[in-house]
Design a protein around this motif. Structure first.
Motif, PDB file in Angstrom:
ATOM      1  N   TYR A  31     -20.566  -0.318  24.857  1.00 61.10           N
ATOM      2  CA  TYR A  31     -19.436  -0.499  23.939  1.00 61.10           C
ATOM      3  C   TYR A  31     -18.892   0.871  23.534  1.00 61.10           C
ATOM      4  O   TYR A  31     -17.697   1.128  23.587  1.00 61.10           O
ATOM      5  CB  TYR A  31     -19.932  -1.276  22.716  1.00 61.10           C
ATOM      6  CG  TYR A  31     -19.011  -1.281  21.515  1.00 61.10           C
ATOM      7  CD1 TYR A  31     -18.074  -2.291  21.339  1.00 61.10           C
ATOM      8  CD2 TYR A  31     -19.097  -0.277  20.553  1.00 61.10           C
ATOM      9  CE1 TYR A  31     -17.239  -2.300  20.230  1.00 61.10           C
ATOM     10  CE2 TYR A  31     -18.271  -0.281  19.438  1.00 61.10           C
ATOM     11  CZ  TYR A  31     -17.341  -1.298  19.282  1.00 61.10           C
ATOM     12  OH  TYR A  31     -16.516  -1.288  18.193  1.00 61.10           O
ATOM     13  N   ASP A  32     -19.766   1.783  23.156  1.00 60.27           N
ATOM     14  CA  ASP A  32     -19.330   3.121  22.740  1.00 60.27           C
ATOM     15  C   ASP A  32     -18.617   3.857  23.873  1.00 60.27           C
ATOM     16  O   ASP A  32     -17.621   4.543  23.648  1.00 60.27           O
ATOM     17  CB  ASP A  32     -20.542   3.940  22.271  1.00 60.27           C
ATOM     18  CG  ASP A  32     -20.959   3.586  20.853  1.00 60.27           C
ATOM     19  OD1 ASP A  32     -20.264   2.754  20.226  1.00 60.27           O
ATOM     20  OD2 ASP A  32     -21.960   4.138  20.372  1.00 60.27           O
ATOM     21  N   THR A  33     -19.149   3.710  25.090  1.00 59.68           N
ATOM     22  CA  THR A  33     -18.520   4.361  26.242  1.00 59.68           C
ATOM     23  C   THR A  33     -17.102   3.843  26.433  1.00 59.68           C
ATOM     24  O   THR A  33     -16.173   4.601  26.727  1.00 59.68           O
ATOM     25  CB  THR A  33     -19.361   4.094  27.514  1.00 59.68           C
ATOM     26  OG1 THR A  33     -20.626   4.724  27.359  1.00 59.68           O
ATOM     27  CG2 THR A  33     -18.670   4.638  28.752  1.00 59.68           C
ATOM     28  N   VAL A  34     -16.920   2.547  26.247  1.00 59.05           N
ATOM     29  CA  VAL A  34     -15.602   1.936  26.445  1.00 59.05           C
ATOM     30  C   VAL A  34     -14.643   2.334  25.322  1.00 59.05           C
ATOM     31  O   VAL A  34     -13.554   2.853  25.573  1.00 59.05           O
ATOM     32  CB  VAL A  34     -15.725   0.395  26.528  1.00 59.05           C
ATOM     33  CG1 VAL A  34     -14.347  -0.265  26.532  1.00 59.05           C
ATOM     34  CG2 VAL A  34     -16.502  -0.011  27.784  1.00 59.05           C
ATOM     35  N   GLU A  90     -27.596  12.329  26.079  1.00 55.95           N
ATOM     36  CA  GLU A  90     -26.221  12.561  26.543  1.00 55.95           C
ATOM     37  C   GLU A  90     -25.367  11.317  26.618  1.00 55.95           C
ATOM     38  O   GLU A  90     -24.457  11.219  27.447  1.00 55.95           O
ATOM     39  CB  GLU A  90     -26.233  13.235  27.924  1.00 55.95           C
ATOM     40  CG  GLU A  90     -26.811  14.622  27.891  1.00 55.95           C
ATOM     41  CD  GLU A  90     -26.263  15.460  29.026  1.00 55.95           C
ATOM     42  OE1 GLU A  90     -26.248  14.970  30.173  1.00 55.95           O
ATOM     43  OE2 GLU A  90     -25.817  16.591  28.771  1.00 55.95           O
ATOM     44  N   ARG A  91     -25.634  10.340  25.755  1.00 59.11           N
ATOM     45  CA  ARG A  91     -24.787   9.160  25.726  1.00 59.11           C
ATOM     46  C   ARG A  91     -23.700   9.336  24.674  1.00 59.11           C
ATOM     47  O   ARG A  91     -23.933   9.913  23.610  1.00 59.11           O
ATOM     48  CB  ARG A  91     -25.605   7.899  25.368  1.00 59.11           C
ATOM     49  CG  ARG A  91     -26.684   7.525  26.370  1.00 59.11           C
ATOM     50  CD  ARG A  91     -26.163   7.255  27.754  1.00 59.11           C
ATOM     51  NE  ARG A  91     -25.232   6.167  27.873  1.00 59.11           N
ATOM     52  CZ  ARG A  91     -25.515   4.966  28.363  1.00 59.11           C
ATOM     53  NH1 ARG A  91     -26.716   4.681  28.766  1.00 59.11           N
ATOM     54  NH2 ARG A  91     -24.565   4.055  28.486  1.00 59.11           N
ATOM     55  N   ILE A  92     -22.510   8.786  24.982  1.00 57.58           N
ATOM     56  CA  ILE A  92     -21.408   8.805  24.027  1.00 57.58           C
ATOM     57  C   ILE A  92     -21.743   7.854  22.878  1.00 57.58           C
ATOM     58  O   ILE A  92     -22.196   6.738  23.107  1.00 57.58           O
ATOM     59  CB  ILE A  92     -20.108   8.352  24.717  1.00 57.58           C
ATOM     60  CG1 ILE A  92     -19.710   9.354  25.803  1.00 57.58           C
ATOM     61  CG2 ILE A  92     -18.972   8.191  23.694  1.00 57.58           C
ATOM     62  CD1 ILE A  92     -18.619   8.856  26.730  1.00 57.58           C
ATOM     63  N   THR A  93     -21.520   8.313  21.640  1.00 58.00           N
ATOM     64  CA  THR A  93     -21.729   7.452  20.470  1.00 58.00           C
ATOM     65  C   THR A  93     -20.404   7.311  19.716  1.00 58.00           C
ATOM     66  O   THR A  93     -19.511   8.130  19.862  1.00 58.00           O
ATOM     67  CB  THR A  93     -22.768   8.061  19.512  1.00 58.00           C
ATOM     68  OG1 THR A  93     -22.378   9.407  19.221  1.00 58.00           O
ATOM     69  CG2 THR A  93     -24.151   8.067  20.109  1.00 58.00           C
ATOM     70  N   THR A  94     -20.291   6.244  18.897  1.00 60.27           N
ATOM     71  CA  THR A  94     -19.157   6.156  17.976  1.00 60.27           C
ATOM     72  C   THR A  94     -19.693   5.963  16.565  1.00 60.27           C
ATOM     73  O   THR A  94     -20.832   5.524  16.375  1.00 60.27           O
ATOM     74  CB  THR A  94     -18.185   5.012  18.328  1.00 60.27           C
ATOM     75  OG1 THR A  94     -18.841   3.762  18.134  1.00 60.27           O
ATOM     76  CG2 THR A  94     -17.691   5.121  19.758  1.00 60.27           C
ATOM     77  N   LEU A  95     -18.838   6.314  15.598  1.00 55.89           N
ATOM     78  CA  LEU A  95     -19.290   6.410  14.210  1.00 55.89           C
ATOM     79  C   LEU A  95     -18.977   5.162  13.400  1.00 55.89           C
ATOM     80  O   LEU A  95     -19.178   5.143  12.196  1.00 55.89           O
ATOM     81  CB  LEU A  95     -18.632   7.611  13.537  1.00 55.89           C
ATOM     82  CG  LEU A  95     -18.654   8.935  14.319  1.00 55.89           C
ATOM     83  CD1 LEU A  95     -18.008  10.029  13.506  1.00 55.89           C
ATOM     84  CD2 LEU A  95     -20.073   9.332  14.683  1.00 55.89           C
ATOM     85  N   ARG A 107     -22.933  16.387  17.555  1.00 56.54           N
ATOM     86  CA  ARG A 107     -24.214  15.692  17.802  1.00 56.54           C
ATOM     87  C   ARG A 107     -24.459  14.619  16.737  1.00 56.54           C
ATOM     88  O   ARG A 107     -24.278  14.860  15.557  1.00 56.54           O
ATOM     89  CB  ARG A 107     -25.379  16.680  17.787  1.00 56.54           C
ATOM     90  CG  ARG A 107     -25.284  17.726  18.856  1.00 56.54           C
ATOM     91  CD  ARG A 107     -26.626  18.092  19.466  1.00 56.54           C
ATOM     92  NE  ARG A 107     -26.399  18.959  20.615  1.00 56.54           N
ATOM     93  CZ  ARG A 107     -26.176  18.517  21.861  1.00 56.54           C
ATOM     94  NH1 ARG A 107     -26.225  17.219  22.130  1.00 56.54           N
ATOM     95  NH2 ARG A 107     -25.938  19.360  22.841  1.00 56.54           N
ATOM     96  N   THR A 108     -24.849  13.438  17.208  1.00 56.86           N
ATOM     97  CA  THR A 108     -25.141  12.339  16.287  1.00 56.86           C
ATOM     98  C   THR A 108     -26.520  11.786  16.578  1.00 56.86           C
ATOM     99  O   THR A 108     -27.148  12.146  17.577  1.00 56.86           O
ATOM    100  CB  THR A 108     -24.137  11.177  16.456  1.00 56.86           C
ATOM    101  OG1 THR A 108     -24.438  10.484  17.679  1.00 56.86           O
ATOM    102  CG2 THR A 108     -22.702  11.674  16.500  1.00 56.86           C
ATOM    103  N   GLN A 119     -13.518  16.482  23.493  1.00 55.77           N
ATOM    104  CA  GLN A 119     -14.226  15.233  23.244  1.00 55.77           C
ATOM    105  C   GLN A 119     -15.491  15.543  22.455  1.00 55.77           C
ATOM    106  O   GLN A 119     -15.934  16.696  22.392  1.00 55.77           O
ATOM    107  CB  GLN A 119     -14.586  14.528  24.555  1.00 55.77           C
ATOM    108  CG  GLN A 119     -13.417  14.345  25.502  1.00 55.77           C
ATOM    109  CD  GLN A 119     -12.169  13.830  24.812  1.00 55.77           C
ATOM    110  OE1 GLN A 119     -12.228  12.832  24.112  1.00 55.77           O
ATOM    111  NE2 GLN A 119     -11.039  14.505  24.979  1.00 55.77           N
ATOM    112  N   GLY A 120     -16.100  14.499  21.895  1.00 49.98           N
ATOM    113  CA  GLY A 120     -17.320  14.687  21.121  1.00 49.98           C
ATOM    114  C   GLY A 120     -18.382  15.474  21.883  1.00 49.98           C
ATOM    115  O   GLY A 120     -19.010  16.377  21.328  1.00 49.98           O
ATOM    116  N   TRP A 121     -18.561  15.167  23.175  1.00 46.15           N
ATOM    117  CA  TRP A 121     -19.616  15.826  23.948  1.00 46.15           C
ATOM    118  C   TRP A 121     -19.255  17.265  24.292  1.00 46.15           C
ATOM    119  O   TRP A 121     -20.125  18.067  24.640  1.00 46.15           O
ATOM    120  CB  TRP A 121     -19.934  15.043  25.222  1.00 46.15           C
ATOM    121  CG  TRP A 121     -18.779  14.839  26.161  1.00 46.15           C
ATOM    122  CD1 TRP A 121     -17.879  13.809  26.141  1.00 46.15           C
ATOM    123  CD2 TRP A 121     -18.400  15.664  27.272  1.00 46.15           C
ATOM    124  NE1 TRP A 121     -16.970  13.947  27.159  1.00 46.15           N
ATOM    125  CE2 TRP A 121     -17.259  15.070  27.871  1.00 46.15           C
ATOM    126  CE3 TRP A 121     -18.906  16.841  27.832  1.00 46.15           C
ATOM    127  CZ2 TRP A 121     -16.612  15.620  28.987  1.00 46.15           C
ATOM    128  CZ3 TRP A 121     -18.275  17.383  28.934  1.00 46.15           C
ATOM    129  CH2 TRP A 121     -17.140  16.773  29.510  1.00 46.15           C
TER     130      TRP A 121
END
Lengths: 406, 406
Positions: free
Chosen positions: A66-69, A143-148, A103-104, A96-98
């Motif tokens: 979901y976060d990746t999308v 190294e996974r994309i996260t959302t807040l 970092r989260t 981008q965040g990465w």
């Protein structure tokens, strides 16, 4: 010369014309000699579409995917705004965040910012380049994309402002500032020049949804000066700052209301030590958030216990209470969704007595019955029948001298 | 047990139903005991929308920001397909170019893959997880997102297949394989069970646009066995492999045609040493791609020089030639766009004489005039009037015994 973080929400970047408009605003700050970083949300509607796809494929989708999308929404905006800025002669690049990195932790879908590397951003900014940073997203463990979580771009903006030690974090939105109360109810509500962090937190928690609560908490902790202002009009907004910065402190800064809660009453609960724990322990375990609590001792050794929960959580609360019925020993559960919580908020309340008394007197004069009362250091809240909402807000706004001159 | 890379293009993942369909196909391979990685394109239409936004903001947009914007299309597909796979019980996770990483050079918009880290992918695959990898994108110098240019997802798939030492790279597309010629012209065209890399390259370069040329070059270099097959039907496709794998080699494997070229003739060029360099040097400098070249010596010491260039490049070619007019000394430039290049391709031509003669004889019998001839080791091409395209292709297909049994 100041260092400024400018944040633009989804409606401010909804289409290419608005993105061009944002670019013009950024350019103006750059030309005024400021160092600027920008944090952007997804174009409005985009995130909803992406969420819908994930949910249609599986209601229980993997939060990591979901976060990746959904993180792609902000990515698109960063690239487009960078192009729009370059087109009008402003040096810019997307982050981008990465890439920052932001970092989260690994709580996908509602991650917490742990650390933002500010050095590279500062280097670019002092070289005259505008970093255009994707809000709402970061990079978690492995190294996974996260959302807040929803509204997370405000949080990103404040966190970035802290990381680059910005003089100010400007949150551009579709309202032009923070008001003494909802102008739809009180046309003579005034825009506040400045609000203390603590006040903003109380206002946010009772329904003034201008800033996401977590972003205010972070601003307070990191001493980030925040300004809320309109992305469509060209006038100063409201500052959210440390109370020391606020020269003239009124007793009450604002009147807020929330229609999100329902009142739950347990009738005839035996009045014995530990009974509160028996009631509220299981509710907490079931993640039901309890807000106001009041207990009235009856003459027969039983008590009526009243509290409020989110309207959506009433069925879950009932279920939990049903399970512990034997243990608690109440006679019945009564839920009433037709209530509104009205609050007066102001750091002046700390040092002045009698502020709440004015509230009770004002409501009494209007014949409004108070069902529950709760107080904190800088807030007094009362629960009243929903039909009295507008009447109560207007009366209190006038009573505390908040009305704008006619 | 085999290790397979499956690649799905934009039409194969155009909506949620098709993504579910792709997931089912992947599951079938996993259940057959294979180790599978998947490479996906953006949902069809998405990339065009993203490109349009960039171009509308600025026709001369920064290629780095363009890459940041358009790469989101593939990112969305990876997340959605991972969710679709998990939903039907297949362990999967998405991988963006920067996560793998797929390292490229810094030529944004048309980057070259330099290195793919295969170890982590292999580890996941052997653990039963399906990596869902974003095609078309990589990571360049300074941690910027790069894209490989249109059709780049084929290239990604072959590069990933090489990196994980896959037994086969299956390219799912909207045609079901590689045919002896265009079935729209020759209904009795046959699907080829296998084609050699070199043949595929020649077929691709003359208009059989099933596979992107660079992906075939890479497959040949890295010895990746490629299969082209339909994502909508359930039958074997065509293999593109080393010629040693092809047991029965016909003289001619296929007949291809291209309407993309125009014929340019320089009249009455003085026939002197170095004249070809004088003509083609400036064209090369101006990036005009010259294909077929022929020179006819006249009796008066001058020559007509004829060559082909892409139809879109005719104006630029004219401009270049106009500038060098004095130096070359021709009398006039004549351009004719009404031509088609017809080619016969087959590795069998290497070892057999007389193959081209059959071509010339066949065309002569049909009264088709050959305007220019060019040959390579495994290909003979002729330029004919555009109105003869279908007639020539059909006659040659029959003459080389390629027609399917009636």
């Amino acid at each position: 010369m100041a260092r400024i973080v400018m944040k633009f929400g989804g409606t401010s970047v909804a289409d290419l014309d608005r993105i061009r408009n944002v670019a013009t605003r950024v350019k103006r700050e750059v030309e005024a000699g400021h160092e600027v970083a920008v944090v952007v949300s997804a174009m409005s509607g985009v995130t909803n579409q992406l969420v819908k796809w994930c949910t249609e494929l599986s209601p229980l989708h993997d939060a990591r995917e979901y976060d990746t999308v959904v993180a792609t929404g902000e990515q698109v905006t960063t690239g487009l705004l960078a192009i729009a800025l370059q087109t009008i002669g402003v040096d810019a690049r997307s982050w981008q965040g990465w890439q920052v990195p932001i970092r989260t932790d690994g709580a996908h879908g509602k991650a917490r910012v742990e650390e933002i590397e500010g050095a590279r951003l500062i280097e670019r900014m002092s070289g005259g380049q505008v970093p255009v940073i994707a809000g709402f997203q970061g990079i978690g463990p492995r190294e996974r994309i996260t959302t807040l979580g929803r509204g997370g771009s405000d949080l990103s903006a404040v966190a970035v402002a802290a990381a680059v030690r910005a003089d100010r974090c400007d949150i551009y939105t579709d309202v032009d500032g923070i008001y003494t109360t909802d102008p739809r109810i009180v046309p003579r509500a005034r825009k506040l020049a400045a609000v203390a962090y603590e006040e903003m937190l109380e206002l946010a928690s009772v329904g003034a949804k201008v800033l996401q609560t977590r972003s205010v908490e972070l601003a307070m902790k990191q001493k980030v000066r925040v300004q809320v202002l309109s992305s469509f009009e060209d006038k100063p907004g409201s500052l959210v700052v440390d109370e020391d910065e606020i020269v003239e402190q009124p007793l009450v800064t604002g009147v807020a209301y929330s229609r999100d809660e329902a009142k739950v009453t347990l009738r005839r609960v035996p009045d014995k030590p530990g009974i509160a724990a028996t009631v509220f322990g299981p509710l907490a375990d079931a993640n039901v958030n309890v807000d106001m609590i009041v207990q009235n001792l009856g003459s027969d050794g039983t008590t009526d216990m009243t509290f409020t929960v989110g309207k959506a959580e009433v069925p879950r609360a009932r279920e939990v209470l049903e399970k512990s019925r034997a243990e608690i020993g109440y006679s019945e559960v009564v839920a009433d969704p037709e209530v509104t919580k009205i609050s007066i908020v102001g750091i002046g309340m700390r040092s002045h007595a009698g502020v709440a008394a004015t509230m009770f007197k004002t409501l009494a004069e209007k014949g409004i019955n108070i069902q529950v009362i709760s107080t904190s250091e800088i807030k007094t809240s009362v629960l009243v029948g929903a039909e009295y909402t507008e009447l109560a807000v207007r009366a209190l706004h006038t009573a505390y001298g908040l009305d704008a001159p006619a």
